[in-house]
Design a protein around this motif. Structure first.
Motif, mmCIF file in Angstrom:
data_model
loop_
_atom_site.group_PDB
_atom_site.id
_atom_site.type_symbol
_atom_site.label_atom_id
_atom_site.label_comp_id
_atom_site.label_asym_id
_atom_site.label_seq_id
_atom_site.Cartn_x
_atom_site.Cartn_y
_atom_site.Cartn_z
ATOM 1 N N PRO A 198 159.123 14.391 10.571
ATOM 2 C CA PRO A 198 159.856 15.633 10.271
ATOM 3 C C PRO A 198 160.417 15.658 8.844
ATOM 4 O O PRO A 198 160.617 14.605 8.241
ATOM 5 N N ARG A 199 160.656 16.871 8.344
ATOM 6 C CA ARG A 199 161.328 17.052 7.047
ATOM 7 C C ARG A 199 162.731 17.545 7.388
ATOM 8 O O ARG A 199 162.955 18.756 7.542
ATOM 9 N N ARG A 204 166.257 25.244 7.921
ATOM 10 C CA ARG A 204 167.421 26.141 7.824
ATOM 11 C C ARG A 204 167.834 26.215 6.358
ATOM 12 O O ARG A 204 167.496 25.311 5.582
ATOM 13 N N PRO A 205 168.577 27.272 6.001
ATOM 14 C CA PRO A 205 168.938 27.381 4.584
ATOM 15 C C PRO A 205 169.918 26.273 4.172
ATOM 16 O O PRO A 205 170.504 25.627 5.037
ATOM 17 N N GLY A 206 170.098 26.087 2.904
ATOM 18 C CA GLY A 206 171.087 25.124 2.433
ATOM 19 C C GLY A 206 170.454 23.955 1.699
ATOM 20 O O GLY A 206 169.237 23.772 1.731
ATOM 21 N N ALA A 245 161.867 17.392 -2.493
ATOM 22 C CA ALA A 245 161.242 18.447 -3.297
ATOM 23 C C ALA A 245 161.655 19.833 -2.790
ATOM 24 O O ALA A 245 161.957 20.735 -3.586
ATOM 25 N N ILE A 246 161.689 19.994 -1.474
ATOM 26 C CA ILE A 246 162.071 21.302 -0.904
ATOM 27 C C ILE A 246 163.500 21.666 -1.324
ATOM 28 O O ILE A 246 163.792 22.787 -1.745
ATOM 29 N N LYS A 247 164.401 20.668 -1.262
ATOM 30 C CA LYS A 247 165.810 20.948 -1.607
ATOM 31 C C LYS A 247 165.974 21.152 -3.122
ATOM 32 O O LYS A 247 166.799 21.966 -3.555
ATOM 33 N N CYS A 248 165.192 20.440 -3.911
ATOM 34 C CA CYS A 248 165.273 20.644 -5.373
ATOM 35 C C CYS A 248 164.776 22.036 -5.736
ATOM 36 O O CYS A 248 165.311 22.682 -6.642
#
Ligand code: KG4
Ligand code: ZN
Length: 334
Positions: A198-199, A204-206, A245-248
């Protein structure tokens, strides 16, 4: 101006001299890995005692390497937090004693500010504003850096830090301490198609993170015996890299900045670097990493941060200050 930098927040004794015109003049590091290996992690009391043994000789050698003597030093910077209190106190006591003896100013530096500014040790340093992704054994922070010294935390880990998750997963895989580099090595012989991990918190946002579930997922997969140790390592590392990467990407879009600095021990990881380079290309942003030797703890990043603060006329009284917990967004602006 010559600034002596001292880093003793955890398991590395780091010393360096930074010169305002010439940049880094010398830096030396003593790693305690061999000391803690048999315990599978850092033993705080042993760390403090080793800093006591090694720090003064290392300062002497660093000055010799820079061909300087004490009266050429104009200021001292030391890590005053966050970190292990005994280890921090060693660096703080030596820094303040030398500042008193040599009659020069001294300044306590936030360890994570040191990491963040490490790419400034290189040619082609980043300008501000920028997004900072700080990934180490104790912290996972996404920081809105409006300018040097002005830090706003926009994302952090709710449980394990990335490096901690690497180390704990490495332990499950029977790799030694510190586990991050060993896990990366094992993952290079794994296959990426066997199982997708899982990632966490990307559905969810944030911009916060959670890595402890990923470590448990790795454990359960390992117990199931369906895929090899190398495949588990590879799937874990890919999940971490993707999640970062997704959060960056969200942080770049949230701040509208065009620069990303990735620093801290985990920023040495080749797969994470590649993923974030690809992201930067996609986002038309520029990504900066410290050179490999300055990803992990070192004295050079503390000397550099100290130079910027001391040259802005910031310094402290001679009280010995160690702050095991110290939120990055409460440091003084420069
Ligand atoms: O910044 P650092 O040297 O110390 C702290 O401030 O915590 O970071 C140490 C962390 C450890 O958890 C270590 O396993 C991790 O950085 N690390 C890596 C790699 N090299 C070091 N993690 C993943 N891949 C690597 N290549
Ligand atoms: Zn560190």
């Amino acid at each position: 101006m010559n600034v002596l930098g001292i880093e003793t927040s955890c398991d590395e004794t780091g010393v360096a001299v930074y010169n305002s015109e010439k940049g880094l003049l010398s830096h030396m590091l003593h790693s305690q890995i061999a000391l803690h290996t048999e315990y599978g992690g850092v033993v705080p009391e042993l760390a403090s005692r080793d800093h006591i043994r090694k720090l003064i000789p290392l300062i002497r050698q660093t000055l010799q390497q820079a061909k300087l003597n004490p009266n050429n030093i104009d200021g001292i910077a030391y890590t005053s937090g966050p970190g292990l209190v005994g280890a921090l106190l060693t660096g703080a006591s030596v820094a303040k004693s030398l500042a008193w003896a040599w009659n020069i100013p001294s300044i306590g530096i936030h360890h994570m500010e040191g990491h963040l500014l490490a790419p400034l040790l290189d040619t082609d340093p980043p300008e501000f504003p920028l997004v900072g992704l700080l990934i180490s054994g104790g912290h996972t922070l996404l920081v809105d850096v409006e300018q040097m010294g002005v830090y706003k935390i926009i994302g952090e880990s709710l449980d394990d830090a990335v490096g901690e998750a690497f180390d704990k997963t490495a332990m499950l895989l029977g790799l030694g301490y510190p586990g991050g580099p060993a896990l990366e090595h094992l993952a290079s012989s794994g296959s990426s198609i066997t199982q997708k991990f899982p990632r966490p918190m990307t559905d969810r946002p944030g911009m916060n993170f959670s890595f402890s579930g990923l470590k448990t997922y790795a454990r359960n997969t390992l117990i199931s015996g369906l895929i090899s140790h190398a495949d588990v390592a590879r799937a874990f590392q890919e999940a971490v890299a993707d999640t970062l990467a997704i959060k960056c990407r969200r942080a770049l879009s949230h701040t509208q900045y065009e620069r990303l600095v990735v620093a801290g021990g985990v920023s040495a990881n080749g797969v994470i670097r590649k993923k974030l380079e690809d992201l930067a290309t996609l986002e038309q942003a520029k990504v900066f990493f410290p050179r490999l030797e300055f990803c992990a703890d070192n004295g050079a990043m503390i000397a550099l941060a100290g130079y910027h603060r001391l040259s802005a006329k910031q310094h402290e009284k001679l009280e010995i200050k160690a702050m095991p917990r110290w939120p990055l967004d409460t440091v003084k602006s420069i």
